[in-house]
Design a protein around this motif. Structure first.
Motif, PDB file in Angstrom:
ATOM      1  N   UNK A   1       0.853  -1.169   0.000  1.00  0.00           N
ATOM      2  CA  UNK A   1       0.000   0.000   0.000  1.00  0.00           C
ATOM      3  C   UNK A   1       0.902   1.236   0.000  1.00  0.00           C
ATOM      4  N   UNK A   2       0.719   2.109  -0.963  1.00  0.00           N
ATOM      5  CA  UNK A   2       1.523   3.320  -1.056  1.00  0.00           C
ATOM      6  C   UNK A   2       1.002   4.375  -0.091  1.00  0.00           C
ATOM      7  N   UNK A   3       1.912   5.000   0.623  1.00  0.00           N
ATOM      8  CA  UNK A   3       1.550   6.112   1.502  1.00  0.00           C
ATOM      9  C   UNK A   3       2.537   7.252   1.293  1.00  0.00           C
ATOM     10  N   UNK A   4       2.050   8.445   1.492  1.00  0.00           N
ATOM     11  CA  UNK A   4       2.884   9.643   1.405  1.00  0.00           C
ATOM     12  C   UNK A   4       2.549  10.561   2.566  1.00  0.00           C
ATOM     13  N   UNK A   5       3.554  11.196   3.104  1.00  0.00           N
ATOM     14  CA  UNK A   5       3.384  12.201   4.144  1.00  0.00           C
ATOM     15  C   UNK A   5       4.143  13.421   3.653  1.00  0.00           C
ATOM     16  N   UNK A   6       3.419  14.482   3.308  1.00  0.00           N
ATOM     17  CA  UNK A   6       4.046  15.634   2.681  1.00  0.00           C
ATOM     18  C   UNK A   6       3.648  16.936   3.368  1.00  0.00           C
ATOM     19  N   UNK A   7       4.604  17.840   3.464  1.00  0.00           N
ATOM     20  CA  UNK A   7       4.319  19.176   3.995  1.00  0.00           C
ATOM     21  C   UNK A   7       3.568  19.966   2.935  1.00  0.00           C
ATOM     22  N   UNK A   8       2.496  20.622   3.348  1.00  0.00           N
ATOM     23  CA  UNK A   8       1.723  21.482   2.455  1.00  0.00           C
ATOM     24  C   UNK A   8       2.204  22.924   2.627  1.00  0.00           C
ATOM     25  N   UNK A   9       2.222  23.376   3.854  1.00  0.00           N
ATOM     26  CA  UNK A   9       2.773  24.674   4.241  1.00  0.00           C
ATOM     27  C   UNK A   9       3.377  24.474   5.621  1.00  0.00           C
ATOM     28  N   UNK A  10       3.820  25.566   6.217  1.00  0.00           N
ATOM     29  CA  UNK A  10       4.380  25.476   7.564  1.00  0.00           C
ATOM     30  C   UNK A  10       3.337  24.899   8.526  1.00  0.00           C
ATOM     31  N   UNK A  11       3.679  23.800   9.178  1.00  0.00           N
ATOM     32  CA  UNK A  11       2.851  23.144  10.197  1.00  0.00           C
ATOM     33  C   UNK A  11       1.577  22.486   9.664  1.00  0.00           C
ATOM     34  N   UNK A  12       1.444  22.323   8.347  1.00  0.00           N
ATOM     35  CA  UNK A  12       0.299  21.624   7.762  1.00  0.00           C
ATOM     36  C   UNK A  12       0.837  20.504   6.878  1.00  0.00           C
ATOM     37  N   UNK A  13       0.352  19.284   7.136  1.00  0.00           N
ATOM     38  CA  UNK A  13       0.837  18.112   6.428  1.00  0.00           C
ATOM     39  C   UNK A  13      -0.326  17.309   5.854  1.00  0.00           C
ATOM     40  N   UNK A  14      -0.074  16.671   4.726  1.00  0.00           N
ATOM     41  CA  UNK A  14      -1.053  15.768   4.120  1.00  0.00           C
ATOM     42  C   UNK A  14      -0.545  14.343   4.260  1.00  0.00           C
ATOM     43  N   UNK A  15      -1.426  13.452   4.613  1.00  0.00           N
ATOM     44  CA  UNK A  15      -1.125  12.027   4.656  1.00  0.00           C
ATOM     45  C   UNK A  15      -2.030  11.359   3.636  1.00  0.00           C
ATOM     46  N   UNK A  16      -1.446  10.702   2.642  1.00  0.00           N
ATOM     47  CA  UNK A  16      -2.195  10.082   1.555  1.00  0.00           C
ATOM     48  C   UNK A  16      -1.955   8.580   1.541  1.00  0.00           C
ATOM     49  N   UNK A  17      -3.015   7.833   1.314  1.00  0.00           N
ATOM     50  CA  UNK A  17      -2.952   6.375   1.239  1.00  0.00           C
ATOM     51  C   UNK A  17      -3.618   5.953  -0.063  1.00  0.00           C
ATOM     52  N   UNK A  18      -2.900   5.158  -0.876  1.00  0.00           N
ATOM     53  CA  UNK A  18      -3.492   4.655  -2.109  1.00  0.00           C
ATOM     54  C   UNK A  18      -4.567   3.635  -1.765  1.00  0.00           C
ATOM     55  N   UNK A  19      -5.758   3.828  -2.314  1.00  0.00           N
ATOM     56  CA  UNK A  19      -6.889   2.947  -2.042  1.00  0.00           C
ATOM     57  C   UNK A  19      -7.252   2.206  -3.329  1.00  0.00           C
ATOM     58  N   UNK A  20      -6.987   0.912  -3.354  1.00  0.00           N
ATOM     59  CA  UNK A  20      -7.257   0.106  -4.549  1.00  0.00           C
ATOM     60  C   UNK A  20      -8.735   0.115  -4.929  1.00  0.00           C
TER      61      UNK A  20
END
Length: 52
Positions: A1-20
Motif C-alpha cells: 500500500x503506497x503512503x505519502x506524508x508531505x508538507x503542504x505549508x508550515x505546520x500543515x501536512x497531508x497524509x495520503x494512502x493509495x486505495x485500490x
C-alpha cells in the motif's frame, strides 16, 4: 500500500494512502502547533492503522 506524508505549508501536512477499491488516494490532513496535533478528515476506517 503506497503512503505519502508531505508538507503542504508550515505546520500543515497531508497524509495520503493509495486505495485500490477507489483507484485513487484517500487523504487526511494534520495541523501541528506547539505540542498539539489536529487531525482533519481521518480517512477510511481500514486506513486508520497507518495513522498510528
Amino acid at each position: 500500500m503506497k503512503t505519502y506524508f508531505e508538507a503542504i505549508t508550515k505546520d500543515v501536512y497531508a497524509f495520503l494512502v493509495w486505495d485500490e477499491s477507489w483507484n485513487s488516494y484517500n487523504n487526511c490532513y494534520l495541523l501541528l502547533e506547539d505540542n498539539d496535533i489536529l487531525l482533519i478528515d481521518s480517512g477510511k476506517v481500514e486506513h486508520s492503522r497507518l495513522l498510528f
